[in-house]
Design a protein around this motif. Structure first.
Motif, PDB file in Angstrom:
ATOM      1  N   LEU A  19       0.818  -1.206   0.000  1.00 52.35           N
ATOM      2  CA  LEU A  19       0.000   0.000   0.000  1.00 52.35           C
ATOM      3  C   LEU A  19       0.857   1.264   0.000  1.00 52.35           C
ATOM      4  O   LEU A  19       0.498   2.285  -0.591  1.00 52.35           O
ATOM      5  N   LYS A  20       2.029   1.198   0.621  1.00 49.55           N
ATOM      6  CA  LYS A  20       2.916   2.363   0.751  1.00 49.55           C
ATOM      7  C   LYS A  20       3.363   2.894  -0.607  1.00 49.55           C
ATOM      8  O   LYS A  20       3.555   4.106  -0.790  1.00 49.55           O
ATOM      9  N   ALA A  21       3.534   1.995  -1.568  1.00 44.48           N
ATOM     10  CA  ALA A  21       4.014   2.406  -2.891  1.00 44.48           C
ATOM     11  C   ALA A  21       2.972   3.204  -3.666  1.00 44.48           C
ATOM     12  O   ALA A  21       3.309   3.898  -4.630  1.00 44.48           O
ATOM     13  N   VAL A  31      -3.292   5.964   7.336  1.00 47.58           N
ATOM     14  CA  VAL A  31      -3.685   4.550   7.335  1.00 47.58           C
ATOM     15  C   VAL A  31      -3.077   3.845   8.535  1.00 47.58           C
ATOM     16  O   VAL A  31      -3.748   3.089   9.261  1.00 47.58           O
ATOM     17  N   VAL A  32      -1.781   4.086   8.770  1.00 45.98           N
ATOM     18  CA  VAL A  32      -1.107   3.470   9.922  1.00 45.98           C
ATOM     19  C   VAL A  32      -1.724   3.975  11.219  1.00 45.98           C
ATOM     20  O   VAL A  32      -1.929   3.206  12.180  1.00 45.98           O
ATOM     21  N   GLY A  33      -2.043   5.289  11.272  1.00 45.05           N
ATOM     22  CA  GLY A  33      -2.671   5.840  12.470  1.00 45.05           C
ATOM     23  C   GLY A  33      -4.028   5.227  12.734  1.00 45.05           C
ATOM     24  O   GLY A  33      -4.400   4.963  13.886  1.00 45.05           O
ATOM     25  N   GLY A  52       8.090   0.273  11.139  1.00 45.98           N
ATOM     26  CA  GLY A  52       9.348   1.003  11.287  1.00 45.98           C
ATOM     27  C   GLY A  52       9.153   2.500  11.268  1.00 45.98           C
ATOM     28  O   GLY A  52      10.122   3.267  11.343  1.00 45.98           O
ATOM     29  N   MET A  53       7.907   2.978  11.161  1.00 41.01           N
ATOM     30  CA  MET A  53       7.626   4.412  11.154  1.00 41.01           C
ATOM     31  C   MET A  53       7.874   4.998  12.537  1.00 41.01           C
ATOM     32  O   MET A  53       7.670   4.338  13.557  1.00 41.01           O
ATOM     33  N   ALA A  54       8.345   6.230  12.590  1.00 45.41           N
ATOM     34  CA  ALA A  54       8.597   6.898  13.868  1.00 45.41           C
ATOM     35  C   ALA A  54       7.304   6.974  14.673  1.00 45.41           C
ATOM     36  O   ALA A  54       6.222   7.221  14.128  1.00 45.41           O
TER      37      ALA A  54
END
Length: 415
Positions: A19-21, A31-33, A52-54
């Motif tokens: 999805l990141k691409a 989305v991650v949140g 691995g996101m901050a």
């Protein structure tokens, strides 16, 4: 238990990578949140381990999702921005408005050449300018900032160009160009050969450094000798070129001796023997355009005597038209042949004669022009003179008013 908690970390990580691409930075963060919010307590830490996101970025995404759900974010304005307004560090130029002025002052105070000129340029490196900014003005700007500032000021790295002439232009310069053009058109219209000739610069044989660059693996440059002294066992080559304007073909006579008038005439003779005569079987005349100096100079008696011998042997009427002084770059062979050879042979040392001939002979142009090569092993002597009596025997007609540059040779006068 929620559906999110039932998904394995490996599966979730794989899906998020895919999805990141396709998402920009803002949408992926949200989305991650959203996933972290759905996981409840510990969701922020778990998503940090998976992606691995901050953690601060995940926290920002979680807050943005909540604000969107509560209607606290203008959706239309938000759609136009990826980052929030004011995000990121300010540019150095914004923090130091005088940066551009100081960079230009450095360039003008330390010019290469006269500071009285309208244009300025400098040999200082980007790091040099950065150091001067720091020590003289207390401004901290790295080389990348200096490069960007110079670009905004209109500066760029440029090579020298041979455009300035030494002395005033010859008064007959334009008239000679018009004469050469008219003569070439007359010959070409009649189907007679017109050739442009010149000798390319001497090239040393051996593993010497040559101009240009080539693609190689990183940190693997081609190593060459550290001094450009001619190697006695290898010597050098003198590539003499003949370019047929009508057929758009080039012939290079690769000599291993000296660039003399005899060598120049022999190069033309070899072209005629191998290419000219078969191509123009009915030709009775030949037009040669060339520089006014060197081995085919307009005042060189040995050059004219050699052409007389060639005219006798071939039955051709040979007309020569020399370019005015300082105008060699308008010689057709320079920008129709020599430039392509230089580009093709860039960064390639001529290790021996055979390799040089192979490399030059493999030159191709966008127009499909092919360069034919010949090895000339003749040893040409220097210091040869043509006496007044011998010169008077040449059947030479000067075409006035510029007879020094324009003449016709028909062989030798009857005795």
């Amino acid at each position: 238990m929620s559906r999110v908690l039932e998904v394995s970390e490996e599966s979730l990580k794989r899906d998020l990578e895919a999805l990141k691409a396709t998402l920009n930075e803002k949408d992926y963060r949200r989305v991650v949140g959203a996933l972290a919010n759905a996981m409840g307590r510990g969701g922020q830490l778990r998503m940090h381990e998976i992606t691995g996101m901050a953690r601060q970025s995940i926290r920002t995404g979680m807050d943005e999702v909540e604000d969107l759900a509560a209607g606290n974010i203008d959706a239309e304005a938000d759609a136009e921005r990826v980052r929030r307004e004011g995000g990121g560090r300010k540019r150095t130029a914004e923090k130091n408005p005088e940066l551009a002025e100081k960079v230009e002052q450095i360039v003008r105070d330390i010019p290469y050449g006269s500071p009285e000129q309208v244009l300025w340029w400098t040999t200082l490196s980007l790091r040099d300018i950065s150091d001067i900014l720091k020590h003289d003005f207390g401004l901290h700007a790295g080389k990348d900032v200096v490069a960007r500032t110079l670009g905004e000021l209109g500066y760029s790295r440029q090579q020298n160009q041979k455009q300035l002439e030494v002395g005033a232009p010859h008064p007959d310069r334009n008239a000679q160009f018009e004469f050469i053009n008219a003569q070439a058109q007359d010959y070409l219209s009649a189907g007679d050969p017109v050739i442009s000739i010149d000798c390319k610069k001497k090239e040393l044989l051996g593993n010497f450094k040559t101009s240009g660059s080539e693609y190689r693996l990183k940190r693997n440059p081609r190593l060459s000798l550290d001094h450009d002294f001619e190697l006695k066992d290898l010597g050098h080559i003198a590539p003499y070129g003949v370019y047929d304007l009508s057929r758009n073909l080039a012939f290079m006579n690769i000599g291993t001796s000296r660039d003399t008038a005899e060598f120049a005439v022999n190069s033309v003779a070899l072209w005629w023997e191998h290419f000219g005569a078969p191509t123009y079987p009915n030709a009775k005349r030949l037009l040669i355009t060339c520089d006014g100096g060197g081995s085919n100079g307009s005042r060189l008696r040995l050059w004219k005597k050699g052409l007389a011998v060639l005219a006798e042997r071939t039955g051709l009427e040979i007309q020569v038209a020399h370019f005015p002084p300082g105008c060699s770059k308008w010689n057709k062979i320079e920008h129709r042949v020599f430039c392509y050879i230089s580009k093709h042979c860039a960064a390639q040392p001529f290790l021996d004669v055979e390799q040089a001939i192979s490399l030059i002979g493999s030159t191709r142009t966008n127009a499909g022009r092919v360069v034919k090569c010949n090895r000339d092993a003749t040893v040409y002597k220097t210091g040869l003179k043509v006496s007044d009596d011998d010169f008077e025997k040449i059947d030479l007609e000067r075409l006035e008013p510029m007879g020094t540059w324009n003449y016709i040779i028909r062989g030798f006068r009857p005795q």
